[in-house]
Write a protein that holds these residues in place. Structure first.
Motif, short mmCIF file in Angstrom:
data_model
loop_
_atom_site.label_atom_id
_atom_site.label_comp_id
_atom_site.label_asym_id
_atom_site.label_seq_id
_atom_site.Cartn_x
_atom_site.Cartn_y
_atom_site.Cartn_z
N TYR A 59 5.94 10.67 4.12
CA TYR A 59 4.92 9.97 4.61
C TYR A 59 4.42 9.11 3.36
O TYR A 59 4.14 7.85 3.87
N ALA A 60 4.24 9.55 2.22
CA ALA A 60 4.16 8.71 1.15
C ALA A 60 4.88 7.55 0.67
O ALA A 60 4.22 6.20 0.53
N LEU A 61 6.22 7.72 0.67
CA LEU A 61 7.15 6.54 0.57
C LEU A 61 7.05 5.56 1.73
O LEU A 61 7.09 4.19 1.53
N ALA A 62 6.86 5.97 2.95
CA ALA A 62 6.89 4.82 4.18
C ALA A 62 5.39 4.29 4.17
O ALA A 62 5.46 2.97 4.68
N ARG A 63 4.31 4.93 3.95
CA ARG A 63 2.88 4.54 4.32
C ARG A 63 2.21 3.94 3.18
O ARG A 63 1.20 3.32 3.08
N MET A 64 2.14 4.69 1.76
CA MET A 64 1.45 4.44 0.80
C MET A 64 1.53 3.06 0.36
O MET A 64 0.30 2.44 0.05
N PRO A 65 2.61 2.12 0.28
CA PRO A 65 2.57 0.90 -0.22
C PRO A 65 1.60 0.02 1.04
O PRO A 65 0.65 -0.77 0.10
N ALA A 66 1.67 0.17 2.05
CA ALA A 66 0.96 -0.70 2.83
C ALA A 66 -0.58 -0.35 2.96
O ALA A 66 -1.49 -0.99 2.86
N THR A 67 -0.85 0.93 2.77
CA THR A 67 -2.32 1.56 2.74
C THR A 67 -2.92 1.11 1.44
O THR A 67 -3.84 0.69 1.46
N TYR A 68 -1.98 1.05 0.17
CA TYR A 68 -2.53 0.72 -0.95
C TYR A 68 -2.73 -0.80 -0.79
O TYR A 68 -3.97 -1.28 -1.52
N ALA A 69 -1.92 -1.49 -0.26
CA ALA A 69 -2.21 -3.00 -0.21
C ALA A 69 -3.42 -3.19 0.38
O ALA A 69 -4.27 -4.26 0.03
#
Length: 339
Positions: A59-69
């Motif tokens: 989940y973190a690898l897939a979603r963290m980048p976009a949520t962080y952005a």
């Protein structure tokens, strides 16, 4: 307007820590878990599908980048409007793997205290591990958001990122009131940039302004949103995909655009507030035309090329930018007024 903008891409230390945990894990298995978790979220199941270490990592690898952005873009907008805001304490509601906490720490060097709340144990463990790798001390409490929040100390900055969409209307209303009660300085709420996400943001905004809050961003006023029912306020942030991110998403394109809606609400009055660009401006040979939300309501700015300085400035406008009031620009056509 300009200010120090934080990059929308994950900090190098965070990206490296996530990818290091992927060593020895089947990329295909992780991608399958990420896809299954994404389906559960779309179906309204929230983080219930995240049951263990591999699930949390996928989940973190897939979603963290976009949520962080999206979180960073929202925080950048807040900092631009409130350059004097220097919070010392953070309360991260529905913190998951700690994405909003990482974003807030990048945006505000003043932060010293980090309290995270979430019900998912696997995400809590991952967040603690990632923070420990970076040497950051956080307090992460596990349990139902409203119950934990009721017992939590107030904080200078409160963030709820991609959280309220997992709740029913009555629960959202109650949580919004409690979040505001625990906010000493500013509350930031970020949601997907869909009509439904915008509707949740605008309902929370209206509720809390009625309770005494002031809109800091993206809104240039505290009045009712002037957009019609066929339109909704949202923004987009482009981010680069790492190799691991592409593998987990099953994507070939080296970037993605995250659409998001947000509101930052302040205890202190904010003003004067600049207008906000609500869509990518159209740049033509004769003029630049841009849809703006202004302190007076929704307007269409048309900046003719003959006004060289204003035209050159308007050519640099981007969707989501805060821009100075355009009263002095000839050719502006009003589309409506805030009630």
């Amino acid at each position: 307007m300009t200010s120090r903008a934080i990059s929308p891409d994950l900090p190098a230390a965070l990206r490296a820590a996530l990818e290091a945990r992927l060593q020895g894990v089947s990329r295909n298995a992780a991608a399958e878990r990420a896809a299954a978790i994404s389906r559960t979220y779309r179906d309204g199941g929230g983080s219930t599908a995240i049951a263990g270490e591999i699930d949390a990592l996928a989940y973190a690898l897939a979603r963290m980048p976009a949520t962080y952005a999206a979180d960073i873009a929202s925080l950048n907008a807040l900092v631009e409007i409130r350059p004097d805001f220097a919070p010392a304490s953070l309360l991260d509601i529905g913190a998951g793997p700690g994405t909003a906490t990482w974003a807030a720490a990048e945006a505000f060097a003043s932060l010293k205290s980090f309290v995270l709340l979430d019900a998912n144990e696997a995400l809590r463990k991952l967040a603690l591990d990632l923070a420990g790798d970076h040497g950051r001390q956080i307090t992460y409490q596990r349990g139902e958001a409203r119950g934990l929040l009721a017992k939590a100390d107030a904080a200078d900055l409160v963030i709820a990122s991609y959280v309220i969409g997992e709740m029913g209307e009555a629960e959202r209303t109650a949580l919004a009131a409690l979040m505001w009660e625990k906010t000493r300085g500013t509350l930031l709420v970020v949601e997907p940039g869909t009509p439904a996400g915008y509707a949740r943001i605008i309902a929370l905004r209206q509720q809390l302004i009625a309770a005494g809050a002031h809109a800091a961003a993206p809104c240039p006023h505290d009045g009712l949103c002037p957009l019609t029912s066929r339109d909704w306020c949202h923004f987009t942030q482009r981010l680069q995909r790492s190799r691991a991110h592409k593998q987990l998403k099953g994507a070939e394109v080296p970037f993605e655009d995250e659409k998001f809606a947000y509101v930052a609400l302040s205890r202190a009055p904010v003003g004067p507030r600049p207008s906000r660009v609500l869509a990518q401006p159209a740049v033509g040979k004769a003029e630049v035309s841009a849809k703006l939300c202004t302190p007076a309501g929704l307007e269409m700015a048309r900046i003719p090329r003959r006004d060289k300085q204003a035209y050159a400035e308007a050519r640099r406008w981007r969707w989501g930018d805060a821009v100075m009031e355009q009263d002095a620009i000839p050719g502006r056509a009003g589309e409506g007024r805030d009630p």
